[in-house]
Design an enzyme around this catalytic site. Structure first.
Site, mmCIF file in Angstrom:
data_model
loop_
_atom_site.group_PDB
_atom_site.id
_atom_site.type_symbol
_atom_site.label_atom_id
_atom_site.label_comp_id
_atom_site.label_asym_id
_atom_site.label_seq_id
_atom_site.Cartn_x
_atom_site.Cartn_y
_atom_site.Cartn_z
ATOM 1 N N ASP A 277 26.564 38.715 93.169
ATOM 2 C CA ASP A 277 26.831 39.276 94.365
ATOM 3 C C ASP A 277 27.224 40.658 94.741
ATOM 4 O O ASP A 277 26.640 41.496 95.332
ATOM 5 C CB ASP A 277 27.789 38.442 95.372
ATOM 6 N N GLU B 61 36.567 30.235 88.265
ATOM 7 C CA GLU B 61 35.395 30.707 88.645
ATOM 8 C C GLU B 61 34.915 31.837 87.795
ATOM 9 O O GLU B 61 33.739 31.942 87.460
ATOM 10 C CB GLU B 61 35.303 31.115 89.818
HETATM 11 C C1 GLC Z 1 29.126 33.376 94.424
HETATM 12 C C2 GLC Z 1 28.549 33.583 93.191
HETATM 13 C C3 GLC Z 1 27.187 32.970 93.202
HETATM 14 C C4 GLC Z 1 27.385 31.556 93.199
HETATM 15 C C5 GLC Z 1 28.249 30.956 94.376
HETATM 16 C C6 GLC Z 1 28.963 29.679 94.335
HETATM 17 O O1 GLC Z 1 28.470 33.766 95.375
HETATM 18 O O2 GLC Z 1 28.226 35.144 93.118
HETATM 19 O O3 GLC Z 1 26.537 33.303 91.808
HETATM 20 O O4 GLC Z 1 26.132 30.822 93.185
HETATM 21 O O5 GLC Z 1 29.531 31.765 94.533
HETATM 22 O O6 GLC Z 1 29.552 29.451 93.320
#
Ligand code: GLC
Length: 416
Positions: free
Chosen positions: A150, A381
């Protein structure tokens, strides 16, 4: 833990922060789930494909039930689809995961893959047309979120060029209510993210129009190499399934996107970088997505040597690899999301690529780092590459899945 994130047929990345089904999260989750419950793993993938659009796109988020705790939800995207979804895609790791399940499994798994094959092929056709309409061999992303990385500095070029319209709908973020704001994207970035969403919505998610006129259009080494690998894996599946009628189409895609990858080579850095498709401007540093060149199997010997040298250098700068941005670059932030932290799903693919390329010591280093990070710092995460701190959401599905997969199937996963 993954079971705790199960919402009945699909798995959320983590509770509260991400309460829906995400595309590549679900694929990686299926890979881990396979080791504990094969049917449930397949259900994760078939469920994701149930949300495929008529044009073949598999969206990045599937909103199965509304959750006011998440923003931007279905009301912001307004795709008009059933189920409601977001309006763009995410890295297409699906075919590669399918191949891995088939190679770990038996005849049953092969038949399940057969039943999904045409949907996955349609998904690849969608990428090849909607994201490369002029057949340049370069996949575009229309939103940083499409890259799955992102807020990586890779997107700063495209993001800085976006002007936020006066009529940008007012909104309240929810992510910073769950996670410290210094680990999340900034407000200026969020305004721009939503400017792109608003454009897509006003264009009724017409992807040709968004490609030609949208506020953001960049090439991403991550998506480029993941798509290339996904096509190689789809071809392998087609062969295992004797679907001869599809060989040449998939081979053509592999050829086109291998050739096109050369456009992402940045001589100034000696490596693969993100690039603005309209202006040609390059991003200026190596990321964990650049390191997927081995996974995509691209480049000359000389280019590969340069990438291996970057890989060694970057790993010598941090305790745990692979950081999402070069630690020697001024924009590096060890705890801010995709601007420095380690993401183990990326490690999983980088390790696979390095092993395939015969770079065993680098692959081993990353495998040991991945294991240690998770064992010492939990199912976070993402992780701080300098001291290993677990960051972002906790009890994270894809981190648990990669751990399970590496525990149970590492030998298989590096050989396939
Ligand atoms: C964030 C991450 C993305 C992922 C999402 C859900 O947006 O950047 O890659 O898929 O979270 O985990």
């Amino acid at each position: 833990m993954i079971q705790g994130n199960d919402r009945g047929g699909y798995t959320v990345p983590t509770r509260r922060l991400y309460p829906y089904q995400w595309n590549w999260d679900s694929c990686f989750t299926a890979l881990g789930l396979y080791h504990v419950d094969r049917d449930r793993a397949w259900l994760e993938l078939t469920g994701l494909l149930d949300a495929q659009w008529d044009d073949g796109m598999v969206p990045h988020i599937v909103f199965r039930k509304n959750d006011p705790d998440y923003f931007p939800g279905p009301a912001m995207w307004q795709t008009g689809t059933k189920p409601p979804t977001s309006g763009h895609s995410q890295p297409p790791v699906l075919a590669s995961v399918l191949r891995q399940l088939v190679e770990m499994g038996g005849a049953d798994d092969l038949e399940k893959a057969r039943s999904l094959f045409s949907k996955v092929l349609r998904y690849h056709r969608w990428f090849a047309t909607a994201r490369d309409p002029d057949a340049k061999g370069v996949i575009a992303i229309i939103h940083p979120w499409e890259s799955g990385r992102d807020n990586c500095p890779d997107w700063d070029i495209g993001m800085n060029a976006i002007s936020v319209p006066d009529n940008l709908e007012r909104y309240a973020r929810r992510d910073t209510a769950h996670v410290q704001s210094d680990q999340r994207p900034t407000h200026e970035q969020y305004d721009r993210y939503l400017t792109i969403v608003q454009f897509g919505r006003e264009a009724s998610w017409n992807h040709e129009m968004i490609y030609r006129n949208g506020p953001f259009l960049m090439a991403d080494p991550g998506i480029q190499f993941i798509f290339l690998r996904a096509n190689r894996d789809l071809l392998s599946l087609a062969r295992q399934l004797d679907l001869e009628q599809h060989y040449s189409e998939i081979q053509d895609l592999i050829h086109r996107f291998s050739e096109g990858s050369a456009w992402l080579w940045n001589d100034a850095v000696g490596g693969y970088c993100a690039r603005d498709i309209r202006t040609g401007e390059f991003s200026s540093a190596m990321t964990n997505a650049s390191m997927l060149c081995f996974y995509g199997q691209v480049g000359t010997d000389e280019q590969n040597q340069s990438m291996t040298a970057h890989c060694r250098r970057i790993l010598s700068l941090c305790k745990y690899g692979m950081p999402s941005w070069d630690p020697s670059h001024a924009a590096f932030e060890s705890q801010r999301y995709w601007r420095g932290p380690v993401w183990v799903i990326m490690n999983h693919m980088i390790i696979k690529g390095l092993s395939d390329a015969g770079e065993t010591d680098l692959a081993e280093r990353l495998r040991a780092d991945t294991k240690q990070l998770i064992e010492m710092h939990g199912m976070a995460e993402y992780f701080d590459p300098v001291d290993g701190t677990g960051l972002g959401g906790m009890d994270f599905s894809w981190t648990a899945a990669i751990y399970l997969h590496h525990l149970h199937a590492y030998e298989l996963s590096v050989e396939s």
